[in-house]
Design a protein around this motif. Structure first.
Motif, mmCIF file in Angstrom:
data_model
loop_
_atom_site.group_PDB
_atom_site.id
_atom_site.type_symbol
_atom_site.label_atom_id
_atom_site.label_comp_id
_atom_site.label_asym_id
_atom_site.label_seq_id
_atom_site.Cartn_x
_atom_site.Cartn_y
_atom_site.Cartn_z
ATOM 1 N N MET A 1 -3.525 -32.310 -12.150
ATOM 2 C CA MET A 1 -3.292 -33.558 -11.439
ATOM 3 C C MET A 1 -2.049 -33.480 -10.555
ATOM 4 O O MET A 1 -1.549 -34.503 -10.108
ATOM 5 C CB MET A 1 -3.128 -34.690 -12.459
ATOM 6 C CG MET A 1 -4.368 -34.973 -13.272
ATOM 7 S SD MET A 1 -5.701 -35.611 -12.278
ATOM 8 C CE MET A 1 -5.133 -37.252 -11.987
ATOM 9 N N ALA A 2 -1.532 -32.287 -10.299
ATOM 10 C CA ALA A 2 -0.299 -32.169 -9.517
ATOM 11 C C ALA A 2 -0.483 -32.718 -8.111
ATOM 12 O O ALA A 2 0.378 -33.416 -7.586
ATOM 13 C CB ALA A 2 0.154 -30.720 -9.461
ATOM 14 N N PHE B 1 -2.524 -34.976 -7.090
ATOM 15 C CA PHE B 1 -2.746 -36.417 -7.124
ATOM 16 C C PHE B 1 -1.438 -37.181 -7.209
ATOM 17 O O PHE B 1 -1.269 -38.214 -6.570
ATOM 18 C CB PHE B 1 -3.649 -36.777 -8.306
ATOM 19 C CG PHE B 1 -3.880 -38.250 -8.439
ATOM 20 C CD1 PHE B 1 -4.745 -38.905 -7.587
ATOM 21 C CD2 PHE B 1 -3.213 -38.975 -9.397
ATOM 22 C CE1 PHE B 1 -4.961 -40.260 -7.704
ATOM 23 C CE2 PHE B 1 -3.417 -40.331 -9.528
ATOM 24 C CZ PHE B 1 -4.293 -40.974 -8.679
ATOM 25 N N TRP B 2 -0.481 -36.685 -7.974
ATOM 26 C CA TRP B 2 0.773 -37.407 -8.191
ATOM 27 C C TRP B 2 1.851 -37.071 -7.175
ATOM 28 O O TRP B 2 2.842 -37.788 -7.056
ATOM 29 C CB TRP B 2 1.321 -37.124 -9.595
ATOM 30 C CG TRP B 2 0.488 -37.755 -10.644
ATOM 31 C CD1 TRP B 2 -0.351 -37.135 -11.496
ATOM 32 C CD2 TRP B 2 0.384 -39.152 -10.926
ATOM 33 N NE1 TRP B 2 -0.965 -38.047 -12.300
ATOM 34 C CE2 TRP B 2 -0.536 -39.307 -11.971
ATOM 35 C CE3 TRP B 2 0.966 -40.289 -10.385
ATOM 36 C CZ2 TRP B 2 -0.867 -40.531 -12.490
ATOM 37 C CZ3 TRP B 2 0.639 -41.514 -10.910
ATOM 38 C CH2 TRP B 2 -0.267 -41.627 -11.950
ATOM 39 N N LEU B 3 1.696 -36.007 -6.432
ATOM 40 C CA LEU B 3 2.753 -35.570 -5.522
ATOM 41 C C LEU B 3 3.003 -36.575 -4.398
ATOM 42 O O LEU B 3 4.153 -36.935 -4.120
ATOM 43 C CB LEU B 3 2.402 -34.199 -4.935
ATOM 44 C CG LEU B 3 3.456 -33.568 -4.053
ATOM 45 C CD1 LEU B 3 4.724 -33.334 -4.854
ATOM 46 C CD2 LEU B 3 2.943 -32.269 -3.486
ATOM 47 N N GLU B 4 1.968 -37.042 -3.750
ATOM 48 C CA GLU B 4 2.138 -37.966 -2.621
ATOM 49 C C GLU B 4 2.730 -39.315 -3.044
ATOM 50 O O GLU B 4 3.644 -39.799 -2.386
ATOM 51 C CB GLU B 4 0.809 -38.175 -1.885
ATOM 52 C CG GLU B 4 0.384 -36.971 -1.078
ATOM 53 C CD GLU B 4 1.416 -36.560 -0.035
ATOM 54 O OE1 GLU B 4 1.965 -37.451 0.650
ATOM 55 O OE2 GLU B 4 1.667 -35.368 0.087
ATOM 56 N N PRO B 5 2.270 -39.939 -4.116
ATOM 57 C CA PRO B 5 2.924 -41.202 -4.524
ATOM 58 C C PRO B 5 4.395 -41.024 -4.900
ATOM 59 O O PRO B 5 5.218 -41.896 -4.611
ATOM 60 C CB PRO B 5 2.115 -41.674 -5.732
ATOM 61 C CG PRO B 5 0.816 -40.991 -5.623
ATOM 62 C CD PRO B 5 1.062 -39.709 -4.898
ATOM 63 N N ILE B 6 4.734 -39.902 -5.495
ATOM 64 C CA ILE B 6 6.128 -39.657 -5.851
ATOM 65 C C ILE B 6 6.967 -39.503 -4.592
ATOM 66 O O ILE B 6 8.052 -40.083 -4.477
ATOM 67 C CB ILE B 6 6.241 -38.416 -6.765
ATOM 68 C CG1 ILE B 6 5.683 -38.735 -8.150
ATOM 69 C CG2 ILE B 6 7.684 -37.938 -6.865
ATOM 70 C CD1 ILE B 6 5.573 -37.558 -9.064
ATOM 71 N N LYS B 7 6.479 -38.743 -3.624
ATOM 72 C CA LYS B 7 7.219 -38.571 -2.372
ATOM 73 C C LYS B 7 7.373 -39.907 -1.635
ATOM 74 O O LYS B 7 8.435 -40.206 -1.086
ATOM 75 C CB LYS B 7 6.525 -37.552 -1.469
ATOM 76 C CG LYS B 7 6.638 -36.143 -1.995
ATOM 77 C CD LYS B 7 6.139 -35.053 -1.067
ATOM 78 C CE LYS B 7 5.087 -35.370 -0.104
ATOM 79 N NZ LYS B 7 4.534 -34.210 0.607
ATOM 80 N N SER C 1 7.387 -42.930 -2.973
ATOM 81 C CA SER C 1 8.318 -43.808 -3.685
ATOM 82 C C SER C 1 9.763 -43.382 -3.444
ATOM 83 O O SER C 1 10.648 -44.229 -3.322
ATOM 84 C CB SER C 1 8.002 -43.835 -5.176
ATOM 85 O OG SER C 1 8.166 -42.542 -5.729
#
Length: 105
Positions: free
Chosen positions: A35-36, A38-44, A46
């Protein structure tokens, strides 16, 4: 053995994506990808949104701002001289210039 180096090539030792014949067989399964992505763009995103907000909240207090300025000071200016000191320096320079002019004559 030197003419037939097939002993060096062991197809069972190759990973699945290298011995696959079609593109679908080469692509990893959903379980292998993780899931890396999937979560990378929302973290960037935020971080992009929260960083200016945190900076404004942190530095709106003058003591915090002064502390940050003092801690990261990379240009140290000399102490300001008063008007009397400047006039003394001008007198010294003027006297030295007059003394040099007198020596030349």
């Amino acid at each position: 053995q030197l003419q037939n180096p097939s002993f060096l090539f062991l197809p069972q030792a190759l990973p699945r994506h290298l011995k696959a014949e079609s593109r679908e067989e080469r692509l990893p399964d959903e379980r292998e990808r993780g899931m890396a992505g999937f979560w990378l763009e929302p973290i960037k995103f935020s971080i992009l949104v929260l960083m200016p907000i945190v900076t404004v909240v942190a530095f709106q207090h003058p003591p915090t701002l002064n502390w940050a300025i003092d801690k990261t000071r990379y240009v140290v200016y000399p102490e300001e001289t008063g008007r009397a000191k400047l006039e003394q320096l001008h007198l010294i320079v003027r006297e030295a210039a007059q003394a040099r002019a007198a020596e030349k004559k």
